[in-house]
Motif scaffolding. Structure first.
Motif, PDB file in Angstrom:
ATOM      1  N   PHE A 224       0.831  -1.211   0.000  1.00 29.90           N
ATOM      2  CA  PHE A 224       0.000   0.000   0.000  1.00 29.90           C
ATOM      3  C   PHE A 224       0.859   1.252   0.000  1.00 29.90           C
ATOM      4  N   ARG A 225       0.515   2.196  -0.818  1.00 33.09           N
ATOM      5  CA  ARG A 225       1.236   3.481  -0.783  1.00 33.09           C
ATOM      6  C   ARG A 225       0.253   4.617  -0.974  1.00 33.09           C
ATOM      7  N   ALA A 226       0.295   5.521  -0.004  1.00 29.10           N
ATOM      8  CA  ALA A 226      -0.627   6.658  -0.047  1.00 29.10           C
ATOM      9  C   ALA A 226      -0.032   7.773  -0.880  1.00 29.10           C
ATOM     10  N   GLU A 227       0.469   7.425  -2.068  1.00 26.24           N
ATOM     11  CA  GLU A 227       1.077   8.488  -2.877  1.00 26.24           C
ATOM     12  C   GLU A 227      -0.018   9.170  -3.660  1.00 26.24           C
ATOM     13  N   ASN A 228      -0.026  10.468  -3.530  1.00 28.69           N
ATOM     14  CA  ASN A 228      -1.094  11.226  -4.156  1.00 28.69           C
ATOM     15  C   ASN A 228      -0.746  11.554  -5.597  1.00 28.69           C
ATOM     16  N   ARG A 233       0.737   4.752 -13.665  1.00 23.76           N
ATOM     17  CA  ARG A 233       1.584   3.648 -13.205  1.00 23.76           C
ATOM     18  C   ARG A 233       1.535   3.437 -11.691  1.00 23.76           C
ATOM     19  N   HIS A 234       0.706   4.213 -11.006  1.00 26.29           N
ATOM     20  CA  HIS A 234       0.656   4.105  -9.544  1.00 26.29           C
ATOM     21  C   HIS A 234      -0.732   3.749  -9.041  1.00 26.29           C
ATOM     22  N   LEU A 235      -0.777   2.781  -8.139  1.00 27.49           N
ATOM     23  CA  LEU A 235      -1.995   2.429  -7.433  1.00 27.49           C
ATOM     24  C   LEU A 235      -1.745   2.639  -5.947  1.00 27.49           C
TER      25      LEU A 235
HETATM   26 MN    MN Z   1       7.190   5.575  -5.805  1.00 25.49          MN
END
Ligand code: MN
Ligand code: ATP
Length: 461
Positions: A224-228, A233-235
């Motif tokens: 899990f990554r809370a990248e905004n 390419r990002h979930l």
């Molecule tokens: Mn990253």
């Protein structure tokens, strides 16, 4: 109704003999009404191609209005030679039972082209389309191939925690896990775990502990990554594969990464030829070429320093600056893999300042040019597909690195214990599973290779 493990359409299309009786269940993909016969395209998800089902008229006329697109049906019939060129057999129906109707006025997936954006709003139904059926079969084949690769080599599949109290990447893009009243200022001693806890961003640190007992292990689980970052390419929730090997250096790590990708691509091409041909024809005309490159060509290997030289000498003007000490951006990675080498390339020995604390420092570097034993595998079409490193196995060096990175060695006491007791050189890598499926299928957006994507402001379904 028993579990339908019997006849599936894929099997009947491949092995069915003319004259055999069959019982098939599935969903109507399309209906065509001719003068003497009506034709249903029946699909049960076992293959891209459905089976043509022929209903004699006027015998089945009373049922035809109900057999709309999306209707679930059970069909009994006899296999006959197909008139069409695409298939060898089709079903001459003897009986058709509607199991679940799908009213034409309200069923959202009528037989026409829908945009991927629209299909994301009906993710609960999109697995019934050709593209998503193909994606999910390839995804399954990919997962199977990954397990097969490691199991054949004696790696143990280990299950590292999903709730974690350490931030592996030190990037702080984590989702909190708490039972505290969110209205109050948090007192973490009162929280469920007595301290702040998060959804894991990587199973690596725990995998290291297990490798230093079991020698070769791998994780394959949700991350899990809370990248905004609203990118293609990002979930926020994705699946990661992380092998970890004891008694292994960066060269061994790179060898494993290369063998791994070759195996997985070859295996998927072999198990899903029809789906892969679909991606080649409908989604991205480079899909098969990219796959063949991975399978057949030896990966190029260069150092980060060499990569910077190649980029500087390329005469290209990039959007982002190129200089020793700066991270490679997607455009740089793609230049190297797609244009300069024209095949996958492994870049090694990155500057320490842009990499995580656990990567092993290279000996004998001048202080301003300190590098670590990190590697990224860059592939044409997607850029970074794997990131890995040899880990720092020396207690004093690791402790000093942590302090330099602003991390508290007390918090990582157990991780440091691994260097106090029976420490050995070890290495591993992380592969974003969804990125792999994205690359393999040529799908543009990572949201379209996972059944129910989680991204900023989106967790429906
Ligand atoms: Mn990253
Ligand atoms: P990026 O620079 O693309 O954000 P990263 O450097 O954060 O990647 P790592 O921390 O090395 O990535 O994670 C290992 C692998 O996990 C990456 O190579 C990538 O394939 C995958 N990955 C990372 N973040 C995501 C995400 N948000 N969604 C899907 N896959 C991801």
């Amino acid at each position: 109704m028993a579990v339908n493990t019997g006849q599936r359409i894929a099997q009947v299309l491949q092995q069915g003999q003319v004259g055999a009786t069959v019982q098939l269940s599935g969903w109507v993909r399309s209906k065509r009404e001719g003068k003497t016969h009506a034709f249903l395209d029946l699909n049960d998800g076992s293959s891209l191609t459905g089976i043509q089902t022929v209903l004699a008229r006027p015998e089945f006329d009373a049922q035809l209005p109900q057999l709309t697109v999306g209707t679930a049906v059970a069909i009994a019939g006899v296999l006959v030679a197909s008139q069409g060129q695409e298939q060898t057999v089709e079903v001459q129906a003897q009986s058709v039972t509607v199991v679940g109707p799908a009213p034409a006025e309200t069923y959202p997936l009528q037989k026409k082209r829908h945009s991927f954006e629209f299909l994301r709003t009906i993710a609960h139904l999109r697995a019934r389309t050709n593209t998503f059926g193909a994606v999910l079969r390839v995804r399954n084949a990919c997962a199977q191939a990954i397990h097969q690769f490691f199991q054949e080599r004696g790696f143990l599949w280990v299950h590292t925690p999903i709730i974690s109290t350490s931030d592996c990447e030190g990037a702080g893009e984590m989702f909190a896990v708490t039972t505290l009243d969110l209205g109050k200022t948090p007192d973490y001693t009162q929280d469920f775990f007595g301290k702040p806890a998060f959804l894991t961003v990587s199973g690596q640190l725990e995998a290291e502990a297990l490798a230093l007992a079991l020698s070769n292990v791998y994780t394959f689980g949700p991350t899990f990554r809370a990248e905004n970052s609203n990118t293609a390419r990002h979930l926020a929730e994705f699946w990661m594969v992380e092998p970890e090997m004891a008694f292994c250096d960066l060269g061994g790590d790179a060898d494993l990464a290369e063998a791994f990708l070759k195996h997985v691509f070859a295996q998927v091409l072999q198990t899903c030829p029809e789906d892969m041909a679909f991606f080649q024809n409908r989604i991205d005309p480079n899909v098969l070429r990219n796959a063949e490159q991975i399978i057949q060509e030896p990966f190029a290997r260069i150092t980060y320093t060499e990569a910077i030289e190649l980029l500087t000498q390329s005469g290209r003007s990039f959007q982002y600056p190129v200089a020793w000490g700066l991270d490679l951006q997607s455009e740089h990675e793609r230049f190297l893999a797609e244009e300069h080498f024209g095949r996958p390339v492994i870049v090694m020995d990155y500057p320490a300042q842009i990499k995580a604390f656990y990567m092993r420092l290279n000996d004998g570097c001048p202080p301003e040019q300190q590098t670590v034993r990190a590697m990224d595998v860059l592939a044409p079409g997607i850029g970074e597909i794997i990131g890995g490193s040899q880990r720092e196995e020396r207690l004093e060096v690791l402790t000093a690195r942590m302090q330099a990175c602003g991390l508290d060695p007390e918090v990582y006491w157990w991780y440091l214990d691994l260097r106090r007791f029976g420490s050995v050189p070890h290495a591993g890598f992380g592969l974003g599973f969804d990125r792999l499926v994205q690359f393999m299928t040529g799908m543009n957006n990572i949201r379209d290779v996972i059944p129910f994507p989680r991204t900023p402001l989106n967790a429906e379904f």
